[in-house]
Structures are given as C-alpha cells and as structure tokens.
Design an enzyme around this catalytic site. Sequence first.
Site, PDB file in Angstrom:
ATOM      1  N   ASP A   9      33.619  48.453  54.667  1.00  0.00           N
ATOM      2  CA  ASP A   9      33.625  48.408  53.461  1.00  0.00           C
ATOM      3  C   ASP A   9      32.238  47.202  53.046  1.00  0.00           C
ATOM      4  O   ASP A   9      31.920  46.519  53.609  1.00  0.00           O
ATOM      5  CB  ASP A   9      34.907  48.268  52.371  1.00  0.00           C
ATOM      6  CG  ASP A   9      35.104  47.786  51.098  1.00  0.00           C
ATOM      7  OD1 ASP A   9      34.230  48.392  50.546  1.00  0.00           O
ATOM      8  OD2 ASP A   9      35.231  46.397  50.455  1.00  0.00           O
ATOM      9  N   ASP A  11      31.976  45.517  48.830  1.00  0.00           N
ATOM     10  CA  ASP A  11      31.906  44.238  48.001  1.00  0.00           C
ATOM     11  C   ASP A  11      33.292  44.440  48.745  1.00  0.00           C
ATOM     12  O   ASP A  11      34.496  44.016  48.620  1.00  0.00           O
ATOM     13  CB  ASP A  11      32.056  44.795  46.866  1.00  0.00           C
ATOM     14  CG  ASP A  11      30.619  45.749  45.635  1.00  0.00           C
ATOM     15  OD1 ASP A  11      30.066  44.801  46.119  1.00  0.00           O
ATOM     16  OD2 ASP A  11      30.332  47.286  46.050  1.00  0.00           O
ATOM     17  N   THR A  43      31.428  53.249  51.268  1.00  0.00           N
ATOM     18  CA  THR A  43      31.475  52.265  49.975  1.00  0.00           C
ATOM     19  C   THR A  43      32.177  53.464  48.989  1.00  0.00           C
ATOM     20  O   THR A  43      31.668  54.427  49.106  1.00  0.00           O
ATOM     21  CB  THR A  43      30.298  51.412  49.501  1.00  0.00           C
ATOM     22  OG1 THR A  43      30.684  50.693  48.396  1.00  0.00           O
ATOM     23  CG2 THR A  43      29.011  52.376  49.474  1.00  0.00           C
ATOM     24  N   GLY A  44      32.668  52.459  47.922  1.00  0.00           N
ATOM     25  CA  GLY A  44      32.757  53.168  46.956  1.00  0.00           C
ATOM     26  C   GLY A  44      31.721  53.812  45.663  1.00  0.00           C
ATOM     27  O   GLY A  44      31.303  54.643  44.909  1.00  0.00           O
ATOM     28  N   LYS A 197      38.292  57.116  51.579  1.00  0.00           N
ATOM     29  CA  LYS A 197      37.096  56.909  53.128  1.00  0.00           C
ATOM     30  C   LYS A 197      37.606  57.114  54.737  1.00  0.00           C
ATOM     31  O   LYS A 197      37.099  57.433  55.093  1.00  0.00           O
ATOM     32  CB  LYS A 197      36.946  55.759  53.145  1.00  0.00           C
ATOM     33  CG  LYS A 197      36.688  54.496  51.227  1.00  0.00           C
ATOM     34  CD  LYS A 197      36.386  52.968  51.483  1.00  0.00           C
ATOM     35  CE  LYS A 197      35.127  52.930  50.560  1.00  0.00           C
ATOM     36  NZ  LYS A 197      35.049  51.183  50.659  1.00  0.00           N
ATOM     37  N   ASP A 220      38.356  45.592  51.818  1.00  0.00           N
ATOM     38  CA  ASP A 220      39.420  44.840  51.255  1.00  0.00           C
ATOM     39  C   ASP A 220      40.588  44.724  50.218  1.00  0.00           C
ATOM     40  O   ASP A 220      41.148  44.448  49.872  1.00  0.00           O
ATOM     41  CB  ASP A 220      39.143  43.748  50.844  1.00  0.00           C
ATOM     42  CG  ASP A 220      38.144  43.560  49.693  1.00  0.00           C
ATOM     43  OD1 ASP A 220      37.250  44.593  49.570  1.00  0.00           O
ATOM     44  OD2 ASP A 220      38.169  43.085  48.172  1.00  0.00           O
ATOM     45  N   ASN A 223      40.721  51.147  47.498  1.00  0.00           N
ATOM     46  CA  ASN A 223      40.161  52.292  47.796  1.00  0.00           C
ATOM     47  C   ASN A 223      39.700  52.367  49.418  1.00  0.00           C
ATOM     48  O   ASN A 223      39.991  52.861  50.454  1.00  0.00           O
ATOM     49  CB  ASN A 223      38.346  52.195  47.891  1.00  0.00           C
ATOM     50  CG  ASN A 223      37.992  51.101  47.140  1.00  0.00           C
ATOM     51  OD1 ASN A 223      38.398  50.129  47.429  1.00  0.00           O
ATOM     52  ND2 ASN A 223      36.658  51.257  46.769  1.00  0.00           N
TER      53      ASN A 223
END
Length: 269
Positions: A9, A11, A43-44, A197, A220, A223
């Site tokens: 991930d 962020d 990532t989103g 994900k 973290d 998501n």
Amino acid sequence: MAIKLVAIDIDGTLLNEKREVTKEVKEAIAAAVAKGVSIVLCTGRPLPGVQEQLNELDLFQDNDYVITYNGALVQQTKSGKIIARHGLTHEDFLEIEVMARRVGSHLHSIDDKAIYTPNRDISAYTIHEASLVKMPLKYRTPEEMTPDMNIVKMMMIDEPEILDAAIARLPQTFRDKYTTVKSAPYYFEVLNKEASKGAAVANLGQHLGIDQDEIMAIGDNENDLSMIEYAGLGVAMGNAVSLVKEAANVITSSNDEHGVAEAIKKYVL
C-alpha cells in the site's frame, strides 16, 4: 516458501507522514527487486497519483505491475497493458449518486481522466484528493455524466462524523451489491463487487504463476484488509488500524520507522 511478490500500500505504508519514501525503504525494495521479487504498489489512488512513486522506485521494467483504484485496475506499468479491470456502469453511477444524497454525504466519481463532483459546494476532501492524485477536478451534474464514461470508482467523502453517520444509513442491500471500504476517516469508497485489493493481488498472482503462499502484502487501513487476508504473509504496519492488525500474520514498525523495509528485510531478503 520464499516470497516472490510483495504488494505494498502507499499512503500510511510506503510513505511516511511527510509523504516520503525513506532511504531505508528504497534500499530494501531495490534489494528485493535485485533478488527477482516482484514489488507491486497496491493503492486506492488512480494511476496518475502513483507515477511519482513508480519513478522513484524504478518500477517501470517489462515485468513490473501496479494495482490502482483499490483493486479495480491491474496493469503493467511500462506498456499500460491491462490485466484486470472492474469498473462501474452508468446505472451503478446513478444508483450511488442518489444514495449519497439520500444518506447525506458529498460524493465524487473517478475515471481514467479526471475526478467529477456533482456538488456545487465542493468538499474540501474532494479538492484534497484531486491534489493528492494529480488529477483534474470537474463539476458535472448527474445529467452530464454520460454512459460512455468509464467510471472506475466512486467515493463518499465528508467530515468523519458526517461520513460515519451517512455510512450507518446505507441499506444492507447496497453494501451487498458493491465493494465498500473506508480508506481514510473521510473517504468511503464504492467499487464494483469484483474489485478489491485482495482480488487484484490474486488475479496478478495467477497471471504471473505465483502461489498465494508466495505473496506478502503490507498495509495499514481497512482498504488493505482483503489483501492482508489473502496473502500467504499479511503484514500490518505499526500505525495500522486495529482491524488490519487483527487480520495480519505479523506486525512491523510504523511508516515513520521504515516498517516496509523492516518487513522486506525480515521475510524476503
């Protein structure tokens, strides 16, 4: 069994609180790549929002891949070839837009070109997202959003207490129809039911011939939960939310303490 793919991930995981990739993390990733391990940013963010990190980590080789939009899109970084894509239909857009108004939340939609908001009173969090992922922001009424647009995901965004109240009002039938995930206190993402994900990491692993127990995932937030649960080795950051820590096999240091580097050194190198 040796780890062959690491899904990371961005962020709160790859980036520290200053939104930087630390020297320690860069060196660990470079060492894993040199060993032949696939490093996949997951990532989103849309693709424009991850280009900086892909460049910084030199992840533009023929065998490099990236997972964006919280798993709705899997593609090669160099050629742009799409491995898997699960977007939203125009009918989905109309339903989600009405639902956001009904439960009282700001909303925006994202395709591969821009972020679109139907709110004249544009949310500060929509502005923040557009800046973060480096995409243009456009005001469009629902009537101006046409069926030919390839919307990848939509986000309800608002002050945390307002967003939490809106989420609580969502009917279970709506939650069952889509993949819904909170990616930040002020972001609630709505995606195609096939998109997550975890599903994206599984699709990529199958494409590359990498078994589930040869995959490590590091994250973290909520998501990241699906990929943490799917991976043979799920790693929660020290700064992860409790749900992720509970689901993970192991917990590494925080993003300000080079947690990604620690996990790679311990379980990959």
